[in-house]
Design an enzyme around this catalytic site. Structure first.
Site, mmCIF file in Angstrom:
data_model
loop_
_atom_site.group_PDB
_atom_site.id
_atom_site.type_symbol
_atom_site.label_atom_id
_atom_site.label_comp_id
_atom_site.label_asym_id
_atom_site.label_seq_id
_atom_site.Cartn_x
_atom_site.Cartn_y
_atom_site.Cartn_z
ATOM 1 N N GLU A 1 -2.963 6.383 -14.288
ATOM 2 C CA GLU A 1 -4.327 6.135 -13.821
ATOM 3 C C GLU A 1 -5.355 6.982 -14.563
ATOM 4 O O GLU A 1 -6.078 7.803 -13.984
ATOM 5 C CB GLU A 1 -4.423 6.374 -12.307
ATOM 6 C CG GLU A 1 -3.581 5.401 -11.497
ATOM 7 C CD GLU A 1 -3.717 5.611 -10.001
ATOM 8 O OE1 GLU A 1 -3.481 4.662 -9.251
ATOM 9 O OE2 GLU A 1 -4.060 6.743 -9.593
ATOM 10 N N GLU B 1 1.307 -0.572 -9.127
ATOM 11 C CA GLU B 1 1.250 0.069 -7.814
ATOM 12 C C GLU B 1 0.485 -0.802 -6.841
ATOM 13 O O GLU B 1 -0.564 -1.359 -7.181
ATOM 14 C CB GLU B 1 0.520 1.423 -7.876
ATOM 15 C CG GLU B 1 1.235 2.551 -8.557
ATOM 16 C CD GLU B 1 0.431 3.844 -8.453
ATOM 17 O OE1 GLU B 1 -0.357 3.979 -7.490
ATOM 18 O OE2 GLU B 1 0.577 4.697 -9.336
#
Length: 671
Positions: A151, A308
């Site tokens: 991320e 995710e």
């Protein structure tokens, strides 16, 4: 060369953090993974402090055992470089690598992503651990993909330290070459901001008044590029050791995360992947999910991986709600419907300690005697039944223009209205198409538009000349273009396009506006004309006159009574529409339904009731029609006769499919 993932079917799994548990738990983990149908797990994402307990001292013994155990049980590994969370020893040795916020405060370590993206010390340490991992595990049979970092930009998209300032100046020199060119682009004669030396230029730190908009825009561009340079550097180190192993990093496309220009990032990834989480405050979060998935598929240019999402509640919202019955399954299969060839969760086993201990997982705190676990096992069986869907593509004839530069510029300070927000506007246009079952791609302003009948530009505040010419040329060649208010207003340097609004699109739209009248919060205006009875508008109005366009709707009251609000204009062989305001949801849906019907765009399936999502993936010799009941009422649907429902294996001889409340069906029919 794009490298592909060498796994059959739809990949299934999640983040696996066995280092957080005693080693005797690992055997139970892999046994339960097999029971759930898990085929791929991401490992090592936050393990830097264990892999390199002190500078240059490595301990791979635990990772060796983890990878060997996974391989022995037929589970593939997406091996991460652990560079999202540098260890404490690194910051003690290099305190200058800590990030600095716009107010000049140095942030401390003790969390994740607490580093300056421009720090030479961080870059050196990150590449060193990536190189050691690559050397050791390049040929390990469990490793099928590299997971670079995690991320990017989630917590440190911007650093305002002196090191970042110098890196910013270097980026600007490369972009503009000369100070004269930079001063012209930034309009620095305003407020005596002209620069006479490169060293005078700083990041847009906290200041007493409104910052220069082009300065701020270029800073956003720089920050995205600085993080991208870290990704490509790590990826290249991994490729040296394992030239054929694909690399990815997990994007965060939605939830107001706007730090990175993913159009620039996507070509650098072998496999595009994304993280997506629902917002508890969104009563129809399935729409946000679909928009996100369509955008990621568009970035990827085809299938992608969901890296995710959550089985239930997350831990980072003010109120973290559990998912409703069946929602876990509907969410996952909605991502598959829109191009995901892999479904993964954060995380495999719910943590006992740490900042994310209240985040749901595939194996929850309650263990296997839980609804989440039963849902996880069922989903594994579903994905196995859908293995043939892998690799199939989308079928959109509608494109929505999405541009991060336009988003950044629109949301800078001192706009005509702070109430106009990029994502809200785009979603308001996307939602009626989703409800109608119309397939949508997202495109850059300069994209090849030849595959589309209809192109929507809801919020293209900033556009360069080439992008504007590409969009208006699409209409001129026979397409239908729809432009939203406050679009085409500024060029790539945030300079207002003179001569009247909407700037770059004025000629093609056949209109000219001389003054803007944004509405106050809660204020509405009536609309009259070819719109539903009681039509109204919010957010925006403008004093528009038509210069060749025909009036579809006008304001029914207020200071602009009788002034056009929606127009239609023939442009070359095509049509250009302008929505000079934000119609209410019913009116906007009616307008877009009319426009797409006139453009010859049909929904994926006719006769879809409210609350049922439809999407289609197209394979080499068959189509896969996904039907998802979010409304909880069920439906009887007409589908091609002789098709097969893949999740049950039932053949639909009479062409009538019964979709139970809250359920999902995937219909395969040969073309």
């Amino acid at each position: 060369m794009k490298r592909s993932l060498s796994l059959p079917g739809i990949a299934y799994g999640g983040d696996y953090n066995p280092e957080q548990w005693p080693e005797e738990v690992w055997a139970e983990d892999v046994r339960l993974m097999r029971e759930a149908g898990v085929t791929l797990v991401s490992v090592g994402i936050f393990s830097w402090a264990l892999l390199e307990p002190s500078e240059g001292v490595y301990d791979f013994s635990r990772m060796d055992r983890i990878l060997d155990l996974l391989h022995a049980n037929g589970i593939a590994a997406d091996l991460a470089t652990p560079t999202a969370a540098p260890p404490a020893w690194f910051f003690r040795a290099h305190p200058e690598a800590l990030p600095v916020d716009r107010d000049g405060r140095t942030l401390s370590y003790g969390s994740r992503q607490t580093f300056c993206p421009s720090s030479p010390a961080y870059r050196e340490a990150a590449l060193r651990i990536a190189r050691e991992l690559a050397r050791r595990y390049a040929d390990h049979p469990a490793v099928v993909m590299w997971h670079v970092h995690n991320e990017y930009g989630c917590h440190n998209a911007e650093c305002h330290c002196d090191t970042s300032a110098e890196a910013f100046r270097a980026w600007l020199r490369d972009r503009y070459t000369t100070l004269d060119a930079l001063n012209e682009a930034w309009g620095t004669t305003f407020w005596s901001q002209r620069y006479h030396d490169w060293d005078e230029i700083l990041p847009p730190r906290a200041t007493g008044a409104v910052p220069n908009p082009t300065h701020r825009l270029d800073w956003r561009r720089f920050c995205s590029d600085a993080l991208l340079a870290l990704y490509t550097a790590e990826r290249d180190v991994l490729r040296e050791a394992a030239p054929l192993t694909p690399a990815t990093t997990n994007f965060m496309v939605m939830h107001n995360f706007d730090a990175l220009d993913y159009w620039r990032w996507a070509p650098e990834l072998d496999i595009v992947s994304n993280d997506h989480y629902l917002r508890s405050t969104d009563p129809e979060s399935e729409i946000d999910l679909a928009l996100s998935a369509d955008l990621v598929r568009s970035l990827a240019g085809g299938p992608w991986l969901l890296m995710e999402h959550s089985t239930g509640a997350v831990n980072w919202q003010p109120v973290n709600r559990a998912k409703r019955p069946g929602e876990l399954r509907r969410n996952a299969l909605a991502h598959v419907a829109r191009g995901a060839d892999g479904i993964a969760y954060f995380q495999w086993r719910a943590a006992r300690a740490g900042a994310e201990q209240w985040h749901s997982a595939m194996l929850p705190h309650a263990g296997t005697d839980s609804q989440i676990w039963r849902d996880v096992v069922r989903l594994g069986a579903d994905l196995k039944a859908l293995s043939q869907v892998r690799g199939s593509a989308g079928t959109a004839e509608v494109a929505v223009v999405w541009d991060w530069n336009a988003r950044w510029a629109l949301e800078l300070p001192s706009q005509p209205s702070e109430e106009v927000r990029y994502l809200d506007t785009v979603r308001s246009w996307y939602e009626p198409l989703w409800r109608s079952g119309v397939a949508v791609d997202f495109v850059r302003p300069d994209a090849d538009l030849s595959a589309y009948r209809l192109v929507l530009a809801p919020a293209l505040y900033l556009v360069d000349d080439a992008g504007a010419a590409n969009l208006t040329g699409f209409a001129e060649r026979g397409g239908t273009l729809v432009v939203g208010f406050h679009s085409g207003m500024v060029d790539e340097n945030c300079h207002v396009r003179l001569g009247g609004y909407p700037g770059a699109f004025r000629a093609a739209l056949g209109v000219r506006t001389d003054e803007l009248f944004p509405l106050l919060p809660g204020e509405t205006l009536g609309l009259t004309g070819e719109v539903p009875a009681g039509a109204s508008a919010t957010l925006w109005s403008e004093r528009l006159r038509f210069e060749g366009a025909e009036v579809i709707a006008a304001y029914a009251d207020g200071p602009l009574t009788g002034v056009p609000a929606v127009t239609r204009h023939g442009w070359g062989a095509g049509t250009a529409w302008y929505l000079a305001t934000q119609p209410d949801a019913v009116t906007l849906a009616a307008l877009l339904d009319r426009i797409r019907t006139e453009a010859g765009v049909e929904p994926v399936l006719d006769g879809i009731p409210e609350g049922v999502e439809t999407a289609r993936r197209r394979g080499q010799d068959a189509d896969y029609l996904f039907l998802i009941d979010h409304g909880g009422r069920g439906a009887e649907l007409r589908v091609p006769s002789g098709a097969t429902e893949l999740l049950t294996g039932e053949r639909i001889e009479d062409g009538v499919l019964t979709l139970p409340p809250g359920e999902v069906a995937v219909v395969r029919h040969p073309r």
